[in-house]
Write a protein that holds these residues in place. Sequence first.
Motif, mmCIF file in Angstrom:
data_model
loop_
_atom_site.group_PDB
_atom_site.id
_atom_site.type_symbol
_atom_site.label_atom_id
_atom_site.label_comp_id
_atom_site.label_asym_id
_atom_site.label_seq_id
_atom_site.Cartn_x
_atom_site.Cartn_y
_atom_site.Cartn_z
ATOM 1 N N LEU A 1 0.832 -1.207 0.000
ATOM 2 C CA LEU A 1 0.000 0.000 0.000
ATOM 3 C C LEU A 1 0.866 1.256 0.000
ATOM 4 O O LEU A 1 0.563 2.233 -0.689
ATOM 5 C CB LEU A 1 -0.929 0.003 1.217
ATOM 6 N N TYR A 2 1.930 1.223 0.776
ATOM 7 C CA TYR A 2 2.845 2.366 0.807
ATOM 8 C C TYR A 2 3.657 2.446 -0.488
ATOM 9 O O TYR A 2 3.843 3.526 -1.059
ATOM 10 C CB TYR A 2 3.796 2.253 2.002
ATOM 11 N N LEU A 3 4.129 1.299 -0.956
ATOM 12 C CA LEU A 3 4.978 1.264 -2.146
ATOM 13 C C LEU A 3 4.235 1.776 -3.378
ATOM 14 O O LEU A 3 4.813 2.456 -4.231
ATOM 15 C CB LEU A 3 5.463 -0.171 -2.387
ATOM 16 N N ASN A 4 2.948 1.461 -3.464
ATOM 17 C CA ASN A 4 2.149 1.879 -4.621
ATOM 18 C C ASN A 4 2.078 3.393 -4.779
ATOM 19 O O ASN A 4 1.790 3.899 -5.864
ATOM 20 C CB ASN A 4 0.725 1.333 -4.504
ATOM 21 N N LYS A 5 2.323 4.104 -3.682
ATOM 22 C CA LYS A 5 2.214 5.564 -3.705
ATOM 23 C C LYS A 5 3.530 6.247 -4.075
ATOM 24 O O LYS A 5 3.587 7.471 -4.172
ATOM 25 C CB LYS A 5 1.757 6.070 -2.335
ATOM 26 N N GLY A 6 4.577 5.464 -4.276
ATOM 27 C CA GLY A 6 5.898 6.036 -4.527
ATOM 28 C C GLY A 6 6.050 6.569 -5.939
ATOM 29 O O GLY A 6 6.153 5.803 -6.897
ATOM 30 N N VAL A 7 6.066 7.874 -6.078
ATOM 31 C CA VAL A 7 6.120 8.485 -7.413
ATOM 32 C C VAL A 7 7.344 9.398 -7.571
ATOM 33 O O VAL A 7 7.375 10.257 -8.453
ATOM 34 C CB VAL A 7 4.830 9.277 -7.704
ATOM 35 N N GLN A 8 8.354 9.188 -6.736
ATOM 36 C CA GLN A 8 9.550 10.017 -6.842
ATOM 37 C C GLN A 8 10.256 9.744 -8.171
ATOM 38 O O GLN A 8 10.548 8.602 -8.508
ATOM 39 C CB GLN A 8 10.509 9.724 -5.683
ATOM 40 N N LEU A 9 10.528 10.798 -8.908
ATOM 41 C CA LEU A 9 11.174 10.674 -10.217
ATOM 42 C C LEU A 9 12.689 10.777 -10.102
ATOM 43 O O LEU A 9 13.215 11.450 -9.213
ATOM 44 C CB LEU A 9 10.681 11.772 -11.154
ATOM 45 N N MET A 10 13.381 10.136 -11.015
ATOM 46 C CA MET A 10 14.814 10.346 -11.144
ATOM 47 C C MET A 10 15.039 11.737 -11.743
ATOM 48 O O MET A 10 14.171 12.267 -12.454
ATOM 49 C CB MET A 10 15.431 9.272 -12.040
ATOM 50 N N PRO A 11 16.192 12.355 -11.488
ATOM 51 C CA PRO A 11 16.449 13.705 -12.001
ATOM 52 C C PRO A 11 16.276 13.800 -13.518
ATOM 53 O O PRO A 11 16.738 12.938 -14.266
ATOM 54 C CB PRO A 11 17.909 13.952 -11.595
#
Length: 226
Positions: free
Chosen positions: A92-102
Amino acid sequence: MKYNTLLFDVDNTLLDFDANEGESFKSLIRDKGEIYSEELYEVYKKINQGMWADIELGKIKVDEVLNTRFSKLMSEYGKSIDGGEWEKTYRLYLNKGVQLMPDAHEVLSKLHEKYTLYIVTNGIARTQYSRINGAGISQYFKDCFISEDIGANKPAIEFFNYVKDHVKGFNEAETLIIGDSITSDIKGGNLAGIDTCWLCKEGTVNESSISPNYEIHSLKELLQIL
């Protein structure tokens, strides 16, 4: 123009999985009433990475990782837990991870104008689709190929054969795969007869016998190759 088709890995290529994993793990541990520590996280990563390496070698299935990695972790500390339930919470937490690479948006936007882009990634389909859509990059890609949907993981030739069969007019000589994993993306590309571009962190040394065609340290450098 040598290439017209670009295959992109997701984790630590387009999306910052390391950051997402760290935040998700910390949230899971606190959610379960345990005490978070960097030592605990390092033990988890060692277990998890070892199991995913076994998947790439065809030794185990993904379900074994998902159902046992957290129970293996806590058994190191003398605790017995329901690994499957912990996995559900973690997911549930992982699904929200939207951090982009530079520079991911900038680079994809420019490449999308000249090339046909596809995603090729290992992982759980629901999680990957959630993160790709949440990060706002899905519009750049014609299709997404995810190991859970295919039934095979990179670097297996079965994964790449599936991609070839589902991309109209696929031509190995005009295709480039971009990814951060030597053992998954680069090895898989080599096995499939596709040119490869290794996105590696500064200071990372390739100690394997697997050789990429190109090596870059940032997504922006990809624009200089193409």
